[in-house]
Design a protein around this motif. Structure first.
Motif, PDB file in Angstrom:
ATOM      1  N   ALA A 175       0.828  -1.205   0.000  1.00 37.53           N
ATOM      2  CA  ALA A 175       0.000   0.000   0.000  1.00 37.53           C
ATOM      3  C   ALA A 175       0.863   1.255   0.000  1.00 37.53           C
ATOM      4  O   ALA A 175       0.557   2.240  -0.687  1.00 37.53           O
ATOM      5  CB  ALA A 175      -0.921  -0.008   1.216  1.00 37.53           C
ATOM      6  N   PHE A 176       1.962   1.234   0.732  1.00 40.24           N
ATOM      7  CA  PHE A 176       2.849   2.396   0.810  1.00 40.24           C
ATOM      8  C   PHE A 176       3.470   2.698  -0.548  1.00 40.24           C
ATOM      9  O   PHE A 176       3.542   3.859  -0.972  1.00 40.24           O
ATOM     10  CB  PHE A 176       3.934   2.120   1.850  1.00 40.24           C
ATOM     11  N   LEU A 177       3.895   1.654  -1.232  1.00 38.81           N
ATOM     12  CA  LEU A 177       4.465   1.856  -2.566  1.00 38.81           C
ATOM     13  C   LEU A 177       3.392   2.253  -3.572  1.00 38.81           C
ATOM     14  O   LEU A 177       3.614   3.115  -4.428  1.00 38.81           O
ATOM     15  CB  LEU A 177       5.171   0.584  -3.031  1.00 38.81           C
ATOM     16  N   GLN A 178       2.241   1.631  -3.479  1.00 44.99           N
ATOM     17  CA  GLN A 178       1.158   1.921  -4.418  1.00 44.99           C
ATOM     18  C   GLN A 178       0.728   3.382  -4.333  1.00 44.99           C
ATOM     19  O   GLN A 178       0.404   4.015  -5.352  1.00 44.99           O
ATOM     20  CB  GLN A 178      -0.040   1.017  -4.131  1.00 44.99           C
ATOM     21  N   GLU A 179       0.771   3.932  -3.132  1.00 46.71           N
ATOM     22  CA  GLU A 179       0.373   5.322  -2.927  1.00 46.71           C
ATOM     23  C   GLU A 179       1.497   6.300  -3.283  1.00 46.71           C
ATOM     24  O   GLU A 179       1.349   7.514  -3.097  1.00 46.71           O
ATOM     25  CB  GLU A 179      -0.060   5.519  -1.471  1.00 46.71           C
ATOM     26  N   GLY A 180       2.620   5.775  -3.781  1.00 50.37           N
ATOM     27  CA  GLY A 180       3.711   6.630  -4.222  1.00 50.37           C
ATOM     28  C   GLY A 180       4.494   7.282  -3.102  1.00 50.37           C
ATOM     29  O   GLY A 180       5.147   8.311  -3.316  1.00 50.37           O
ATOM     30  N   LYS A 181       4.479   6.688  -1.916  1.00 48.14           N
ATOM     31  CA  LYS A 181       5.147   7.292  -0.775  1.00 48.14           C
ATOM     32  C   LYS A 181       6.623   6.899  -0.674  1.00 48.14           C
ATOM     33  O   LYS A 181       7.375   7.486   0.104  1.00 48.14           O
ATOM     34  CB  LYS A 181       4.404   6.911   0.508  1.00 48.14           C
ATOM     35  N   ALA A 182       7.029   5.879  -1.407  1.00 45.82           N
ATOM     36  CA  ALA A 182       8.427   5.457  -1.473  1.00 45.82           C
ATOM     37  C   ALA A 182       8.584   4.571  -2.698  1.00 45.82           C
ATOM     38  O   ALA A 182       7.589   4.180  -3.348  1.00 45.82           O
ATOM     39  CB  ALA A 182       8.849   4.718  -0.201  1.00 45.82           C
ATOM     40  N   ASP A 183       9.822   4.222  -3.004  1.00 44.00           N
ATOM     41  CA  ASP A 183      10.121   3.371  -4.160  1.00 44.00           C
ATOM     42  C   ASP A 183      10.671   2.009  -3.761  1.00 44.00           C
ATOM     43  O   ASP A 183      10.829   1.130  -4.613  1.00 44.00           O
ATOM     44  CB  ASP A 183      11.145   4.075  -5.063  1.00 44.00           C
ATOM     45  N   GLY A 184      10.967   1.827  -2.484  1.00 41.51           N
ATOM     46  CA  GLY A 184      11.481   0.551  -2.014  1.00 41.51           C
ATOM     47  C   GLY A 184      11.371   0.460  -0.511  1.00 41.51           C
ATOM     48  O   GLY A 184      11.269   1.476   0.190  1.00 41.51           O
ATOM     49  N   ILE A 185      11.371  -0.783  -0.001  1.00 44.77           N
ATOM     50  CA  ILE A 185      11.261  -1.048   1.428  1.00 44.77           C
ATOM     51  C   ILE A 185      12.510  -1.799   1.870  1.00 44.77           C
ATOM     52  O   ILE A 185      12.815  -2.870   1.336  1.00 44.77           O
ATOM     53  CB  ILE A 185      10.026  -1.904   1.777  1.00 44.77           C
ATOM     54  N   ALA A 186      13.229  -1.251   2.830  1.00 41.38           N
ATOM     55  CA  ALA A 186      14.388  -1.945   3.400  1.00 41.38           C
ATOM     56  C   ALA A 186      14.002  -2.522   4.752  1.00 41.38           C
ATOM     57  O   ALA A 186      13.328  -1.869   5.556  1.00 41.38           O
ATOM     58  CB  ALA A 186      15.571  -0.993   3.549  1.00 41.38           C
ATOM     59  N   MET A 187      14.426  -3.740   4.988  1.00 40.17           N
ATOM     60  CA  MET A 187      14.085  -4.439   6.233  1.00 40.17           C
ATOM     61  C   MET A 187      15.337  -4.959   6.908  1.00 40.17           C
ATOM     62  O   MET A 187      16.253  -5.450   6.246  1.00 40.17           O
ATOM     63  CB  MET A 187      13.138  -5.606   5.941  1.00 40.17           C
ATOM     64  N   GLY A 188      15.382  -4.842   8.222  1.00 46.75           N
ATOM     65  CA  GLY A 188      16.468  -5.392   9.009  1.00 46.75           C
ATOM     66  C   GLY A 188      15.993  -6.578   9.817  1.00 46.75           C
ATOM     67  O   GLY A 188      16.175  -7.733   9.455  1.00 46.75           O
ATOM     68  N   ARG A 189      15.317  -6.295  10.935  1.00 52.48           N
ATOM     69  CA  ARG A 189      14.885  -7.361  11.846  1.00 52.48           C
ATOM     70  C   ARG A 189      13.851  -8.286  11.229  1.00 52.48           C
ATOM     71  O   ARG A 189      13.806  -9.484  11.551  1.00 52.48           O
ATOM     72  CB  ARG A 189      14.342  -6.730  13.131  1.00 52.48           C
ATOM     73  N   ALA A 190      13.017  -7.758  10.339  1.00 50.66           N
ATOM     74  CA  ALA A 190      12.008  -8.612   9.705  1.00 50.66           C
ATOM     75  C   ALA A 190      12.655  -9.751   8.938  1.00 50.66           C
ATOM     76  O   ALA A 190      12.105 -10.864   8.865  1.00 50.66           O
ATOM     77  CB  ALA A 190      11.124  -7.792   8.773  1.00 50.66           C
ATOM     78  N   LEU A 191      13.843  -9.499   8.369  1.00 54.61           N
ATOM     79  CA  LEU A 191      14.544 -10.533   7.613  1.00 54.61           C
ATOM     80  C   LEU A 191      15.439 -11.394   8.498  1.00 54.61           C
ATOM     81  O   LEU A 191      16.063 -12.338   8.008  1.00 54.61           O
ATOM     82  CB  LEU A 191      15.356  -9.910   6.479  1.00 54.61           C
ATOM     83  N   LEU A 192      15.496 -11.080   9.781  1.00 58.39           N
ATOM     84  CA  LEU A 192      16.068 -12.010  10.748  1.00 58.39           C
ATOM     85  C   LEU A 192      14.986 -12.973  11.210  1.00 58.39           C
ATOM     86  O   LEU A 192      15.189 -14.189  11.262  1.00 58.39           O
ATOM     87  CB  LEU A 192      16.656 -11.254  11.949  1.00 58.39           C
ATOM     88  N   ALA A 193      13.821 -12.425  11.534  1.00 58.21           N
ATOM     89  CA  ALA A 193      12.706 -13.281  11.944  1.00 58.21           C
ATOM     90  C   ALA A 193      12.316 -14.236  10.828  1.00 58.21           C
ATOM     91  O   ALA A 193      12.013 -15.409  11.072  1.00 58.21           O
ATOM     92  CB  ALA A 193      11.512 -12.419  12.352  1.00 58.21           C
TER      93      ALA A 193
END
Length: 677
Positions: free
Chosen positions: A321-339
């Protein structure tokens, strides 16, 4: 997880997440989707402070999970002046180059593009990490440890900028596809940008344009070194989020100054100049998911360069939803990719229901800071990636029976079924969950609720026979006749021998926090809590109870025998938790205090202070016991000795954290399934 256990639907992934799965091209480099692995620190380096096989496997495992870009964290451009802590590799040391080549190869073999975060610690370094030399920064001062920070000369400024360029070229030559310049979080470039740390009056300080001069010089030198066909990302703090620091208005100006000079603007938040701001670099359970997303959203309005957002992203639906609304072009994840390192692959394959949600408990980062080893509370592979990538053979299968449907028991059942064993899970209560029975409305416990929901869902999706509302007896064990019996019956609360502890207004704190727990009359325990609350025990749970009820308008007395509260928390979680306590005016803390008696209207305590003992009577309508947990051998002793292979795990063995239960589950199954003959 074996393919036969997976229901893949890549078309559904493409349909539901078209923006997340759209490639992004930067100067000819094609990133296959918009999910990136943010740079993270390493707990420990290998021999001679080179990358070890474990370090390389850590990044390889992330790349295998399906993200488009893996960024290697904590790479220093100049060991002589820029190393702030030992777990950092310096690109000016040629002995590291073979390991950097292997690291880039490992990331590529996992299917991701490889990037290096290049950095300099500046004033945050110490003589201990600089061979006895004083740290350097934009301005000179004596820091809180008594170390002298020397103001950089103009010559030093240019020398360090050139070091950034050389480091970027080395990364390129080692096979990396791009670099990230770290200009946030209180490191050297940020120190020049921020008025909190830059007090110069020459061309490198004062006005915003002057304070940005060093950052732009670094970008210029990096571009000169790597050429026009090599992407450059820059990480900034969109807001310092501290008193006296800059806010998003300056964050926007920083991004505008960099617009067009770099290929990605990576928007984080916070600075290490302030403890709570440091926490907001990695938002915890007391902050919202994607806490810092608004910073990227605002910056995106003012620049043409693609913008990446980072900070407690975990939910693909929210990301899309964040990307679709044009609020950013990419999502970086740290802890989510540890879990769950395979989160991006699960999005691509239409398996978002199988994503293991991050608890934001701080165990990964706090554990690294405290004992130099990275662990994840809910993913036992983290810190053991080499074991996962080079596993012992599973040559044996059989029937596995698990007694106890808490986190340890459910995790054991899931892994057992995924490994192909016949699996049966027993729970004496009507619902699975154990210590994770938190309700969704307990604000800062939502992450635990989501994790419980994930475990419950996976237990029902996989071929696991679940029996609830049944207390396991020796006869049931004999009837099931398992090859492996796993006892995960959990722990019980400690009730100190305090006169009055059996009064009706004395409740178990963990049960009260859990609003799904009801008394014999069907009333929620939480609804029975009076206005004046005394919490006996100031560990993590006791402190969380204090925050919970203070926020609901109760007067809370927090009583702890030790010198400080929340002493059982990892350091990062404790900083966050103590900040929440300090914000609540309704909480009074009594340390070095022991409870001597509970009456219907008050709690009588003895406080040790420098003058001796002080006896206090604390008014209390409700008393919440939070004196800890202990393993309950009585709950399972009758089940021992029936099955040759019987293992006790998690809290049933030793009361602790979720992390130990999940680690026990994997180890038990790996041992059982390896043919020992």
């Amino acid at each position: 997880m074996t393919d036969r256990m997976i229901e893949k639907n890549p078309e559904r992934g493409c349909e539901e997440f078209p923006n997340l799965l759209t490639p992004l091209t930067l100067r000819g480099l094609v990133l296959k989707n918009r999910m990136f692995s943010a740079p993270t620190s390493l707990a420990k380096l290998g021999e001679n402070e080179h990358y070890s096989r474990e370090n390389i496997d850590y990044y390889r495992y992330k790349a295998m999970g399906g993200c488009a870009l893996v960024s290697v964290g904590d790479v220093i451009v100049d060991n002589t002046t820029g190393r702030s802590h030992p777990e950092q590799v310096g690109l000016d040391d040629s002995s590291h180059l073979p390991y950097l080549v292997k690291l880039a190869d490992a990331i590529h073999s996992g299917g991701a593009a490889a990037s290096v975060e290049i950095d300099h610690g500046g004033a945050l370094c110490s003589p201990d990490t600089l061979g006895g030399r004083n740290p350097i920064g934009p301005s000179g001062y004596v820091d809180e440890w008594g170390d002298t920070v020397e103001e950089m000369t103009t010559a030093q400024i240019y020398e360090v900028a050139e070091a950034y360029g050389r480091a970027a070229k080395i990364a390129k030559d080692c096979g990396f596809d791009m670099v990230m310049i770290h200009a946030g979080h209180g490191w050297l470039i940020h120190q020049f940008i921020s008025e909190v740390t830059n007090h110069r009056t020459d061309e490198w300080g004062g006005s915003f344009e002057n304070r940005m001069r060093f950052a732009l010089l670094v970008v210029e030198k990096v571009r000169e070194a790597v050429g026009e066909q090599f992407p450059i990302e820059i990480r900034i703090s969109g807001s310092e989020r501290m008193q006296g620091g800059y806010d998003i208005r300056t964050g926007v100006e920083i991004a505008k100054a960099l617009d067009g000079a770099v290929d990605l603007i990576h928007v984080s938040a916070g600075t290490q100049q302030d403890l709570y701001s440091f926490i907001l670099m990695h938002p915890g359970v007391f902050q919202e998911h994607a806490e810092n997303a608004g910073l990227a959203e605002e910056i995106k309005k003012h620049v043409s360069t693609p913008v990446v957002t980072v900070g407690a992203w975990n939910d693909p639906v929210q990301m899309e939803a964040f990307l679709q609304e044009g609020k950013a072009d990419g999502i970086a994840m740290g802890r989510a990719l540890l879990a769950d390192p395979f989160l991006p692959r699960k999005v691509t394959e239409g398996r978002i229901d199988e994503i293991r949600p991050c608890l934001r408990c701080g165990q990964c980062q706090g554990g690294m800071m405290e004992n130099k080893i990275m662990r994840c509370s809910i993913n036992p592979v983290i810190g053991r990636e080499s074991d996962a990538l080079h596993p012992l053979p599973h040559t044996r299968h059989g029937k596995v029976m698990i007694v106890g449907g808490g986190p340890g028991g459910m995790h054991t059942a899931i892994k057992s079924a995924q490994y192909g064993n016949e699996t049966v899970l027993y729970e004496k209560r009507k619902k699975l969950g154990g210590a994770l029975k938190f309700a969704e409305d307990t604000g800062f416990k939502k992450t635990m609720y989501h994790y419980r929901s994930y475990l419950d869902h996976m237990c029902r999706k996989l071929p696991i026979r679940i029996v609830t509302g049944t207390e396991v007896t020796p006869e049931i064990v004999r009837e099931e006749s398992p090859d492996l019996l796993v006892i995960a019956t959990g722990a019980k609360p400690v009730i100190p021998p305090i006169p009055g502890a059996d009064l009706p207004h004395v409740l178990i704190g963990a049960d009260v926090m859990n609003s799904t727990e009801r008394d014999a009359n069907g009333d929620l325990y939480r609804e029975k809590v009076g206005h004046r609350v005394a919490v006996i025990g100031g560990g993590m749970i006791g402190c969380e109870l204090a925050v919970l009820f203070a926020r609901k308008g109760h007067e809370v007395a927090l009583i702890e025998m030790r010198d400080e509260v929340a002493a059982d928390c990892v350091v990062t979680y404790r900083i966050n938790l103590m900040h929440q306590i300090e914000k609540e005016s309704g909480i009074r803390i009594y340390t070095r205090a022991s409870c001597k008696e509970i009456t219907p209207t008050e709690v009588r305590i003895v406080v040790q202070n420098d003058a001796g003992e002080e006896i206090l009577a604390i008014p209390a309508d409700t008393v919440l016991m939070s004196a800890g947990m202990r393993s309950d051998e009585a709950a399972y002793k009758d089940l021992l000795g029936i099955v040759a292979e019987t293992v006790v795990i998690g809290d049933a063995k030793h009361a602790g954290r979720v992390q130990q239960a999940t680690a026990d589950a994997k180890q038990v199954l790996d041992t059982f399934m390896m043919d020992m003959e």
